[in-house]
Motif scaffolding. Structure first.
Motif, PDB file in Angstrom:
ATOM      1  N   LEU A 417       0.810  -1.192  -0.052  1.00  0.00           N
ATOM      2  CA  LEU A 417      -0.057  -0.018   0.003  1.00  0.00           C
ATOM      3  C   LEU A 417       0.750   1.230   0.023  1.00  0.00           C
ATOM      4  N   GLN A 418       1.902   1.257   0.820  1.00  0.00           N
ATOM      5  CA  GLN A 418       2.737   2.570   0.919  1.00  0.00           C
ATOM      6  C   GLN A 418       3.474   2.937  -0.438  1.00  0.00           C
ATOM      7  N   GLU A 421       1.090   6.142  -3.138  1.00  0.00           N
ATOM      8  CA  GLU A 421       1.239   7.710  -3.259  1.00  0.00           C
ATOM      9  C   GLU A 421       2.498   8.100  -4.066  1.00  0.00           C
ATOM     10  N   LEU A 533      18.849  -0.098  -4.774  1.00  0.00           N
ATOM     11  CA  LEU A 533      18.809  -0.779  -3.619  1.00  0.00           C
ATOM     12  C   LEU A 533      18.754  -0.015  -2.278  1.00  0.00           C
ATOM     13  N   HIS A 534      18.597   1.266  -2.735  1.00  0.00           N
ATOM     14  CA  HIS A 534      18.281   2.268  -1.599  1.00  0.00           C
ATOM     15  C   HIS A 534      16.801   2.742  -1.319  1.00  0.00           C
ATOM     16  N   TYR A 535      16.401   2.810  -0.187  1.00  0.00           N
ATOM     17  CA  TYR A 535      15.058   3.265  -0.015  1.00  0.00           C
ATOM     18  C   TYR A 535      14.771   4.678  -0.440  1.00  0.00           C
ATOM     19  N   ARG A 536      15.967   5.517   0.073  1.00  0.00           N
ATOM     20  CA  ARG A 536      15.836   6.941  -0.080  1.00  0.00           C
ATOM     21  C   ARG A 536      16.810   7.226  -1.044  1.00  0.00           C
ATOM     22  N   TYR A 556      21.200  -0.004 -10.836  1.00  0.00           N
ATOM     23  CA  TYR A 556      21.551  -1.340 -11.743  1.00  0.00           C
ATOM     24  C   TYR A 556      20.414  -1.319 -12.543  1.00  0.00           C
ATOM     25  N   PRO A 640      13.505  -1.239  -3.829  1.00  0.00           N
ATOM     26  CA  PRO A 640      13.665  -2.503  -2.570  1.00  0.00           C
ATOM     27  C   PRO A 640      12.325  -2.951  -1.796  1.00  0.00           C
ATOM     28  N   HIS A 641      12.218  -4.045  -1.685  1.00  0.00           N
ATOM     29  CA  HIS A 641      11.609  -4.694  -0.628  1.00  0.00           C
ATOM     30  C   HIS A 641      12.122  -5.863  -0.300  1.00  0.00           C
ATOM     31  N   ALA A 642      11.396  -6.480   0.873  1.00  0.00           N
ATOM     32  CA  ALA A 642      11.721  -7.574   1.370  1.00  0.00           C
ATOM     33  C   ALA A 642      11.124  -8.710   0.436  1.00  0.00           C
ATOM     34  N   PRO A 643      11.895  -9.724   0.496  1.00  0.00           N
ATOM     35  CA  PRO A 643      11.020 -10.756  -0.314  1.00  0.00           C
ATOM     36  C   PRO A 643       9.614 -11.244   0.105  1.00  0.00           C
ATOM     37  N   LEU A 645       6.470 -13.563   0.591  1.00  0.00           N
ATOM     38  CA  LEU A 645       6.615 -14.970   1.287  1.00  0.00           C
ATOM     39  C   LEU A 645       6.542 -16.013   0.023  1.00  0.00           C
ATOM     40  N   SER A 648       9.783 -16.486  -1.027  1.00  0.00           N
ATOM     41  CA  SER A 648      10.750 -17.385   0.071  1.00  0.00           C
ATOM     42  C   SER A 648      10.365 -18.721   0.045  1.00  0.00           C
TER      43      SER A 648
END
Lengths: 693, 693
Positions: A417-418, A421, A533-536, A556, A640-643, A645, A648
């Motif tokens: 969701l984030q 915006e 790879l950076h959020y900001r 990249y 970037p985001h976590a893998p 589920l 995984s």
């Protein structure tokens, strides 16, 4: 039947019965459950066991539900918000119901679109739905000046006797802002209390409005005492038609409008005025069937006595934010159904066999044929799952079409969701987004959008909720739902973790114009993909800036480290230098982000969970001879985001990978079947060493 | 009451009443809701309106619920899994109930711990709970040889008349594997059908077990016909005690055990044997009150006739995976309550005023004092929210304590589940994790753990579910829940996105030993924190490897780019070279990850959402004069993830940042109040330019 011809004995018996029944009500009603043994009530247990009843406590025994009788419900519904309300109302009705139901929905085009899809995909046994065009009926009430917030839609209830099928004799009419807390058959059973003359069942109004003393010069429409509330109505349509209802209410309304400027409470004013004139028409219903929660409600008189509330009515424009000291209590009942998993209502009525909803039998045969021991059982079951779909969950006003307009198509679940915006800031054009949510999450999503100034401001973003069911993420089904709802000639098939270049929307439309494409030409415009790879990070505002970041190692090319094959055919080296669009060839495992005409092939829904879902779509485009053209100034960047589920599970489970391989094989078999020898190259490509996705 | 002394007239009336009632049942029972008008049933509406009833359809009117009578329910519950079942059962009972309830729970120590916390934090009005120690009662039944999967716990139902309070006259006894689909008061009302001699109400067994012909030499315990099922029991405790029940069942059991080797169905065999001997004791209940879904159930005879199922009983060890062609139907009813938001059951019984649960009044006063216009209203409301807590949601067997043992403490929500496997690989010691979940998510979590070999194998990880309520993440309350459940002398206060060095668990215990710490000494061991920006990276197996990665730019010190102040006092430069632990001083905004004695200060629950939640805790440690010792070989590494919704809100909303500032100010005021002049340094530190967190 009792023997006739002994009227006196019967009369005496009736009298005694009456006496006994009074005693029966007073002392607890010990009716047995299997055979009548009423007499036992008189010599049974000590009164202490019955609690301290008094007359007002005596909720009578529940009337017999007319077993398996088809009950009819009519609801007027227009627009996105009322469609959501209707969904909640229907869930509350279905939760308690034990009878087959038929919903008669008087809708505008928006609500019809939403609700047709909702009921079609819901597949609830023993539920029928008919639609009636609200626009057609409008002229019958649009002449009435009206100040109520329900607008014309409330008034529409007046014309139901003429609008519903002529052979329909009875119907329960509901506002969309009511919630059931009991079996609707109990309400239907109250028709049996109507005298021969009575045609309409209503609950008394739980406010002092119609007493006409709320303020100086307060002049409400005429009503009997407090009048009646029309949020819940029992209509004897047959008798209304016979009695010339259509003329009757119009005469009354016309006459009252000679001295009153407009209706304040829409249809309710007119119903009350008619009833004031013909009191014999109305059968008053118990207050619990319409507990009204407006700001100055007197409903507490009802609910503080009754232990068993049946229907709650949010008849204030403030709805859940209404000021009422017990609002938490009612809110909880409402939230129960707001958040209730509607899939759980797909249950048969054992006691009332009824034809299965369209498609169910086929589906159940297919499900029955699955082998539970098959290692890929979960995948196959997921593929066969029909998800309930609520398109246009939030208000959505598409802008007037621009030439070569493009809708961004993507899918997501709560954990993304984030992204919304930022996506809105990067893509000023229309979007069609499918969200995979539970019913409860859909409400969280709604609150999230309402709390966001950026999202609330956008009327050209359509959100389609696909309700979660099953363990694997139905990624391609979601994409297809979003794709099917795109309204522009072109679509940009993106993923939710990507932010497009700020200029991409304009640039794509300009490119389509320059290239003189039309929606019949099979072209897929490739938007090169990168990743950070950076959020900001500071998003590049031009190709030059992007190349600088690439050279400095801040960016990249997408999945450069893990899976370069996925985007290698885009030919990033050539793209660096390119000034004009250039054509590239398909190669195995290619999965670029593309802009295509809206009628492009659908995604293959067999791919659920992680892996090969986009690859297969690009294969399909290539098999259908779409030309792949890379645009020199277009780019999109993955954040970037976590893998997930699913990824995984893919990584940790060999069985998962084996199933994906089986799905790929089946996909290629279907491809050969469909495209013949031309599909050979995809099989050949398969011979190369397999990659992770 | 009716006048006595006219027995003949009364007899005739009773006969007539009987006849009329038969007719009444046959033709639909038009009882009115406000006054008796039974006679109207005979000349009312045309039969067409009643549907095609026949005798078997005739569900009788619902008996009067004994209004506001306190109903008593007894349940035997042992262990983690049964406690989860009990939670679901209780939700189904509370959903439909309209009466005050008292639950009598016979539990082992595990279930008692879980359920005391659950009910204490649930705060449901008009619900009382008493606990009875199962261990104390065990000797009364442990002599009975038993082969049933319920073990001793089933047998425990036999001793309830002696175990429950002597003044308790009636109780409904339930197995934990039943689900209600109706108001329990209707079941309670069936006590009224008991004759003077009857002491126990039971539903007939819905299988052929007791007929004794299932296989050759199948020799069940004696029973009347099919016997009765004891998943749902009405007990007249008063009469049972009077009748010497304690002796009665023991005599029967002892006698049968002379020829039978053991009970096969636990208490049910013994109840049936007693009933076979004394058939007058039993009042048969309608089948719908215990619809039994075992593998070879005959329940369809019951549910295909009845439209109104009351209680479903999953009486197969396979539970939801039982083979039954209608299992989906029942599963949906069950899932309804499994996934139901238990917070919604915190609703008053208007019609039955009852004292509020402990703490509620204080809470409501505090909530009432909040100012809805206050910009921080949401924060203050969230702080006052009492979250329902289900500790030890999954089976948990702490290992025998090791010296200086350390529990890793952390909290998470659904979006971090994928961290758990890696965390288990990195931390071989005990963990106490708080999970912030909805009821539905808790079930997804359960399936996730069951599907993971890594997680299923770990018995030393305790998962505590805190049920979601409110818009802001109660991060510090979650930490406190996990911290309170740690059982070892030390705790490692970590965050879920960090993976500790593989050796950290052993190294920390060795360090505690070497430093000769004891849990009275106020020391906080600092574990230096690093971060990677890559999802896939090769985790350093030593400090040397870590330093190499740091030098090559693959790793950074934690939040090096965004917020170096948070960890600067750890003094990374010194750490590079350090061979022995070194002491560091607190500085503003310091938030290291530390190992402390279990009785360390709790986190300040005022900090909800994002920001300052750990910082405040370190301030508290410093104020209480904890020594900060950095360990030279310890490290933990943060893995990348997308920003949480809370951090997104913090970044985008000035109001959010202002509220955080207000919370900080209040925290400092409380600090001064508590620590006096010593707290001055924290205020001074505040004067420095404020940072983001």
């Amino acid at each position: 039947m009792l023997p006739r011809g002994r009227p006196r004995a019967l009369g005496a018996a009736a009298l005694l019965l009456l006496l006994l029944l009074i005693g029966f009500f007073l002392f607890g009603g010990d009716l047995e459950y299997e055979r009548p043994r009423g007499a036992a009530a008189l010599d049974g247990d000590p009164p202490a066991d019955r609690g301290g009843h008094n007359l007002s406590d005596c909720v009578p025994p529940r009337p017999l539900p007319p077993k398996c009788e088809l009950l009819h419900v009519a609801i007027v519904c227009a627009g996105h918000n009322s469609s959501r309300d209707l969904n909640t109302l229907v869930k509350s009705v279905l939760f308690y119901r034990k009878n087959p139901l038929h919903f008669h929905l008087v809708t505008d085009a928006v609500a019809r679109n939403i609700l047709e899809m909702l009921f079609h995909t819901w597949m609830v046994p023993a539920v029928g739905v008919s639609f009636y065009d609200l626009e057609e009926l409008k002229p019958q009430v649009s002449w009435i000046p009206n100040k109520h917030y329900s607008g014309l839609y409330g008034l529409m209830k007046l014309v139901l006797p003429g609008a519903l099928p002529p052979d329909l004799a009875r119907v329960i009419v509901l506002d969309t802002d009511v919630t059931f807390a009991s079996d609707i058959a109990e309400l239907w059973a109250l028709f049996a209390h109507f005298s021969d003359k009575q045609v309409i069942g209503l609950v008394e109004n739980q406010s002092d409005w119609y007493l006409g003393n709320l303020w100086r010069n307060h002049r409400p429409w005429p009503a009997l005492g407090r009048g009646f509330n029309t949020g819940v109505i029992l209509l004897r349509l047959d008798r209304l038609r016979q009695a010339g209802w259509g003329q009757m209410w119009k005469l009354t309304a016309t006459r009252e409008l000679l001295t009153l400027p407009a209706t304040s409470l829409a249809d309710q004013d007119i119903f009350n005025a008619v009833i004031k004139e013909h009191p014999g028409l109305v059968q008053p219903l118990p207050c619990v069937w319409n507990v009204q929660l407006s700001d100055h409600t007197l409903a507490e008189r009802c609910y503080s006595e009754a232990s068993d509330l049946k229907v709650i009515h949010w008849n204030s424009p403030k709805k859940l934010r209404v000021k009422n000291k017990h609002v938490e209590y009612f809110r909880n009942l409402y939230l129960t159904f707001l958040e209730y998993d509607g899939n759980l209502l797909r249950r048969e009525l054992f006691a009332c066999p009824s034809p299965p909803p369209p498609g169910t039998e086929q589906l159940q045969r297919a499900l029955a044929q699955l082998d539970e021991e098959d290692a890929c059982f979960e995948f196959r079951q997921q593929q066969l799952t029909v998800h309930r779909v609520h398109i246009s969950f939030l208000p959505h006003e598409p802008l007037p079409p621009r030439p070569h307009d493009i809708t961004l198509v993507a899918q997501l679940s709560m954990d993304r969701l984030q992204m919304l915006e930022a996506l809105c800031r990067h893509w000023p054009g229309p979007m069609s987004l499918a969200l995979y949510l539970t019913d409860a999450e859909a409400q969280q999503f709604l609150r999230f959008v309402e709390a966001s100034a950026v999202l609330s401001a956008r009327q050209d973003v359509a959100y389609h909720v696909v309700y979660r069911e099953g363990p694997l993420y139905p990624v391609n089904e979601l994409r297809n739902v979003a794709l099917a709802q795109a309204l522009t000639p072109y679509v940009f098939l993106s993923d939710i973790d990507f932010l497009p270049a700020y200029s991409l929307y304009d640039y794509l439309r300009a490119s389509i114009e320059q290239l003189k494409l039309n929606s019949e030409r099979k072209v897929a415009l490739v938007v090169p993909a990168f990743e950070t790879l950076h959020y900001r990070f500071s998003f590049p505002s031009s190709k030059a800036e992007l190349l600088a970041l690439l050279d400095s190692g801040s960016l990249y090319t997408f999945r450069y480290h893990e899976w370069p094959r996925g985007h290698a055919p885009t030919d990033y080296a050539r793209w660096r230098e390119a000034q004009t669009p250039y054509r590239v060839q398909w190669a195995a495992d290619y999965e670029p982000y593309v802009v295509v005409p809206r009628d492009c092939p659908r995604y293959d829904p067999r791919f659920v969970g992680f892996g090969w879902n986009k690859v297969a779509h690009i294969v399909e485009l290539d098999a259908q001879e779409y030309e792949l053209l890379v645009l020199p100034e277009a780019f999109t960047i993955h954040l970037p985001h976590a893998p997930s589920l699913d990824i995984s599970r893919f990584r940790s489970s060999p069985a998962y990978r084996d199933c994906l391989q089986a799905l790929k094989d089946e996909f290629h078999q279907d491809l050969s079947r469909h495209y013949g020898a031309a599909a050979l190259k995809y099989l050949t490509a398969l011979q190369q060493p397999p990659g992770p996705a």
